[in-house]
Scaffold this motif. Sequence first.
Motif, PDB file in Angstrom:
ATOM      1  N   GLY A 113       0.824  -1.208  -0.081  1.00 59.63           N
ATOM      2  CA  GLY A 113       0.047  -0.068   0.096  1.00 59.63           C
ATOM      3  C   GLY A 113       0.795   1.326   0.152  1.00 59.63           C
ATOM      4  N   MET A 114       1.837   1.441   0.915  1.00 51.80           N
ATOM      5  CA  MET A 114       2.601   2.719   0.920  1.00 51.80           C
ATOM      6  C   MET A 114       3.559   2.674  -0.105  1.00 51.80           C
ATOM      7  SD  MET A 114       4.846   2.161   4.362  1.00 51.80           S
ATOM      8  CE  MET A 114       4.820   0.645   5.099  1.00 51.80           C
ATOM      9  N   LYS A 115       4.219   1.435  -0.614  1.00 54.50           N
ATOM     10  CA  LYS A 115       5.018   1.530  -1.944  1.00 54.50           C
ATOM     11  C   LYS A 115       4.511   1.947  -3.138  1.00 54.50           C
ATOM     12  CE  LYS A 115       8.550  -2.005  -0.391  1.00 54.50           C
ATOM     13  NZ  LYS A 115       9.089  -3.257  -0.684  1.00 54.50           N
ATOM     14  N   ASP A 116       3.062   1.665  -3.264  1.00 55.54           N
ATOM     15  CA  ASP A 116       2.603   1.845  -4.456  1.00 55.54           C
ATOM     16  C   ASP A 116       2.073   3.595  -4.372  1.00 55.54           C
ATOM     17  OD1 ASP A 116       2.235  -0.807  -5.028  1.00 55.54           O
ATOM     18  OD2 ASP A 116       0.085  -0.867  -4.736  1.00 55.54           O
ATOM     19  N   ARG A 117       2.405   4.215  -2.998  1.00 55.89           N
ATOM     20  CA  ARG A 117       2.152   5.510  -3.113  1.00 55.89           C
ATOM     21  C   ARG A 117       3.546   6.077  -3.212  1.00 55.89           C
ATOM     22  NH1 ARG A 117      -1.710   2.819  -2.453  1.00 55.89           N
ATOM     23  NH2 ARG A 117      -3.842   3.344  -2.978  1.00 55.89           N
ATOM     24  N   GLY A 118       4.477   5.545  -3.403  1.00 60.60           N
ATOM     25  CA  GLY A 118       5.838   6.109  -3.529  1.00 60.60           C
ATOM     26  C   GLY A 118       6.759   6.222  -2.288  1.00 60.60           C
ATOM     27  N   PHE A 119       6.100   5.557  -1.239  1.00 55.43           N
ATOM     28  CA  PHE A 119       6.979   5.713   0.150  1.00 55.43           C
ATOM     29  C   PHE A 119       7.819   4.297   0.188  1.00 55.43           C
ATOM     30  CE2 PHE A 119       7.817   5.191   4.508  1.00 55.43           C
ATOM     31  CZ  PHE A 119       8.575   6.353   4.730  1.00 55.43           C
ATOM     32  N   GLN A 120       8.992   4.399   0.390  1.00 55.45           N
ATOM     33  CA  GLN A 120      10.002   3.291   0.601  1.00 55.45           C
ATOM     34  C   GLN A 120      10.180   3.067   2.004  1.00 55.45           C
ATOM     35  OE1 GLN A 120      10.415   1.001  -1.908  1.00 55.45           O
ATOM     36  NE2 GLN A 120       9.429   2.187  -3.528  1.00 55.45           N
ATOM     37  N   PRO A 121       9.921   2.174   2.854  1.00 48.25           N
ATOM     38  CA  PRO A 121      10.155   2.055   4.120  1.00 48.25           C
ATOM     39  C   PRO A 121      11.599   1.990   4.516  1.00 48.25           C
ATOM     40  CG  PRO A 121       8.835   0.344   3.496  1.00 48.25           C
ATOM     41  CD  PRO A 121       8.762   0.854   2.452  1.00 48.25           C
ATOM     42  N   ALA A 122      12.394   1.227   3.537  1.00 45.75           N
ATOM     43  CA  ALA A 122      13.796   0.675   3.872  1.00 45.75           C
ATOM     44  C   ALA A 122      14.494   1.883   4.438  1.00 45.75           C
ATOM     45  CB  ALA A 122      14.323   0.396   2.719  1.00 45.75           C
ATOM     46  N   GLY A 123      15.037   1.678   5.452  1.00 42.91           N
ATOM     47  CA  GLY A 123      16.165   2.899   6.002  1.00 42.91           C
ATOM     48  C   GLY A 123      15.487   3.884   6.759  1.00 42.91           C
ATOM     49  N   ARG A 124      14.148   3.831   6.864  1.00 45.25           N
ATOM     50  CA  ARG A 124      13.403   4.888   7.714  1.00 45.25           C
ATOM     51  C   ARG A 124      13.413   4.550   9.133  1.00 45.25           C
ATOM     52  NH1 ARG A 124      11.713   8.815   4.070  1.00 45.25           N
ATOM     53  NH2 ARG A 124      11.727   7.950   1.839  1.00 45.25           N
ATOM     54  N   GLN A 125      13.021   5.776   9.713  1.00 41.59           N
ATOM     55  CA  GLN A 125      12.500   5.526  11.231  1.00 41.59           C
ATOM     56  C   GLN A 125      10.946   5.366  11.399  1.00 41.59           C
ATOM     57  OE1 GLN A 125      15.440   7.594  13.857  1.00 41.59           O
ATOM     58  NE2 GLN A 125      15.800   9.169  12.456  1.00 41.59           N
ATOM     59  N   ILE A 143      10.245  -4.838   9.670  1.00 39.81           N
ATOM     60  CA  ILE A 143      11.567  -5.617   9.965  1.00 39.81           C
ATOM     61  C   ILE A 143      12.008  -6.040   8.617  1.00 39.81           C
ATOM     62  CG2 ILE A 143      12.659  -7.884  10.976  1.00 39.81           C
ATOM     63  CD1 ILE A 143      10.665  -7.207  13.331  1.00 39.81           C
ATOM     64  N   LYS A 144      11.214  -6.981   7.742  1.00 39.48           N
ATOM     65  CA  LYS A 144      11.222  -7.562   6.662  1.00 39.48           C
ATOM     66  C   LYS A 144      12.023  -6.390   5.584  1.00 39.48           C
ATOM     67  CE  LYS A 144       9.136 -10.540   4.609  1.00 39.48           C
ATOM     68  NZ  LYS A 144       8.203 -11.747   4.151  1.00 39.48           N
ATOM     69  N   GLU A 145      11.358  -5.126   5.647  1.00 36.17           N
ATOM     70  CA  GLU A 145      11.770  -4.025   4.782  1.00 36.17           C
ATOM     71  C   GLU A 145      13.024  -3.302   5.210  1.00 36.17           C
ATOM     72  OE1 GLU A 145      10.373  -3.055   1.658  1.00 36.17           O
ATOM     73  OE2 GLU A 145       9.279  -4.909   1.766  1.00 36.17           O
ATOM     74  N   ASN A 146      13.534  -3.699   6.344  1.00 37.21           N
ATOM     75  CA  ASN A 146      14.972  -3.045   6.850  1.00 37.21           C
ATOM     76  C   ASN A 146      14.597  -1.492   7.249  1.00 37.21           C
ATOM     77  OD1 ASN A 146      16.447  -5.343   6.656  1.00 37.21           O
ATOM     78  ND2 ASN A 146      16.514  -5.111   4.430  1.00 37.21           N
ATOM     79  N   VAL A 147      13.672  -1.384   7.752  1.00 34.80           N
ATOM     80  CA  VAL A 147      13.452  -0.011   8.477  1.00 34.80           C
ATOM     81  C   VAL A 147      14.664   0.107   9.436  1.00 34.80           C
ATOM     82  CG1 VAL A 147      10.988   0.377   8.290  1.00 34.80           C
ATOM     83  CG2 VAL A 147      11.984  -0.675  10.407  1.00 34.80           C
ATOM     84  N   LYS A 148      15.011   1.489   9.457  1.00 29.95           N
ATOM     85  CA  LYS A 148      16.130   1.865  10.242  1.00 29.95           C
ATOM     86  C   LYS A 148      15.802   1.554  11.847  1.00 29.95           C
ATOM     87  CE  LYS A 148      19.167   5.536  11.198  1.00 29.95           C
ATOM     88  NZ  LYS A 148      19.545   7.078  10.852  1.00 29.95           N
ATOM     89  N   SER A 149      14.878   1.851  12.236  1.00 29.65           N
ATOM     90  CA  SER A 149      14.550   1.819  13.612  1.00 29.65           C
ATOM     91  C   SER A 149      12.892   1.713  13.722  1.00 29.65           C
ATOM     92  CB  SER A 149      14.802   3.000  14.619  1.00 29.65           C
ATOM     93  OG  SER A 149      14.090   4.216  14.039  1.00 29.65           O
ATOM     94  N   LEU A 150      12.458   0.879  14.746  1.00 28.54           N
ATOM     95  CA  LEU A 150      11.081   0.863  15.040  1.00 28.54           C
ATOM     96  C   LEU A 150      10.757   1.132  16.490  1.00 28.54           C
ATOM     97  CD1 LEU A 150       8.265  -0.035  14.218  1.00 28.54           C
ATOM     98  CD2 LEU A 150       8.871  -2.424  14.142  1.00 28.54           C
ATOM     99  N   THR A 151       9.906   2.131  16.645  1.00 28.92           N
ATOM    100  CA  THR A 151       9.613   2.574  18.036  1.00 28.92           C
ATOM    101  C   THR A 151       7.877   2.391  17.921  1.00 28.92           C
ATOM    102  OG1 THR A 151      11.057   4.176  18.170  1.00 28.92           O
ATOM    103  CG2 THR A 151       9.273   4.431  19.638  1.00 28.92           C
TER     104      THR A 151
END
Length: 285
Positions: A113-125, A143-151
């Motif tokens: 859903g978010m990738k289709d709207r141009g947001f890539q979660p990889a490396g993001r907080q 986690i699978k998308e390799n976000v930088k941090s998860l709170t």
Amino acid sequence: MITGKTTNFGVIGNPIGHSLSPAMQNAGIRAAGLDYVYIAMPVLNEELAQAVTGLKALGFRGFNVTIPHKQAIMPYLDEIHEDAQIIGAVNAVLNDNGHLIGYNTDVIGFIQGMKDRGFQPAGRQALLLGAGGAARAIIWGLIKENVKSLTIGVRNAAKAQQVAEYFGKYMDIHILDWHSAEFAAALGQAELLINSTPLGMVPRTDAMPPVDWSRVDPQAFVYDIIYTPAETLFLKAARQHGCRTLNGEAMLVGQGAEAFRLWTGNTLPPVPMAEALRAALQQQK
Ligand code: NAP
């Protein structure tokens, strides 16, 4: 038209009368011109085993699983895909010539859903609000998308800590009481802010998680997995703050389309599915 050759699909749950999946999936099937049909089937807890055996005997190629059977169905399946195993819930079953495989397609629905709207979660907080059932698919997806941090911000930090510990072998997850100063600081760091609580959902549309929008970066992508109303107070505040926003419709359509891809290899078109979903919601009002 349904004929003797039509392939059967459906969803089991209880209650199931309000399920939006038949309207959504059949709209996708029609638009794709496929000889399939998708129906809702009420299944009582004590009849789950017989229902699974019956669906296999009847040659259903696949079926979705919803509340209250998402965990309970697991012992009756021959194989469980890694995502479903880790999340601890199955929402789609493939009947591969009598071999039943359980999947969790919420993960792909949420991420796509978010990738289709141009947001890539990889490396993001990422900052997630809520740590319930839906959050588990979201956490695993991030986690699978390799976000930088998860709170994760919650009202009950002790309870959510168990979720953080469970996923701790894959990634360090920080749990914060959403009334704390640390949470206010985390809001300022978030590049992706997600609501997975039911706060703001119909009929309590006046509710919203306690977010101080003055802390939030207007560049942040804000995602509410609620789809009714289409714009929660949370998303409205985010939009007015200048953030890009997304509601839960994409996740719901995406998990349904992914289930069909697993069952048949066919990609159902998301636009008619989303339109049918909105029409079904309108009818339920
Ligand atoms: P859930 O398992 O009950 O979890 C809800 C989470 O929100 C928990 O962390 C809970 O905290 C918190 N919460 C609930 N009520 C709250 C309140 N009044 N104040 C503060 N926190 C509250 O529910 P779920 O299955 O994860 O579903 C959550 C939402 O996601 C629902 O609105 C559902 O419709 C939506 N959803 C959408 C999709 C989609 O495809 N778009 C898929 C699944 C779910 P506690 O642990 O402290 O109770």
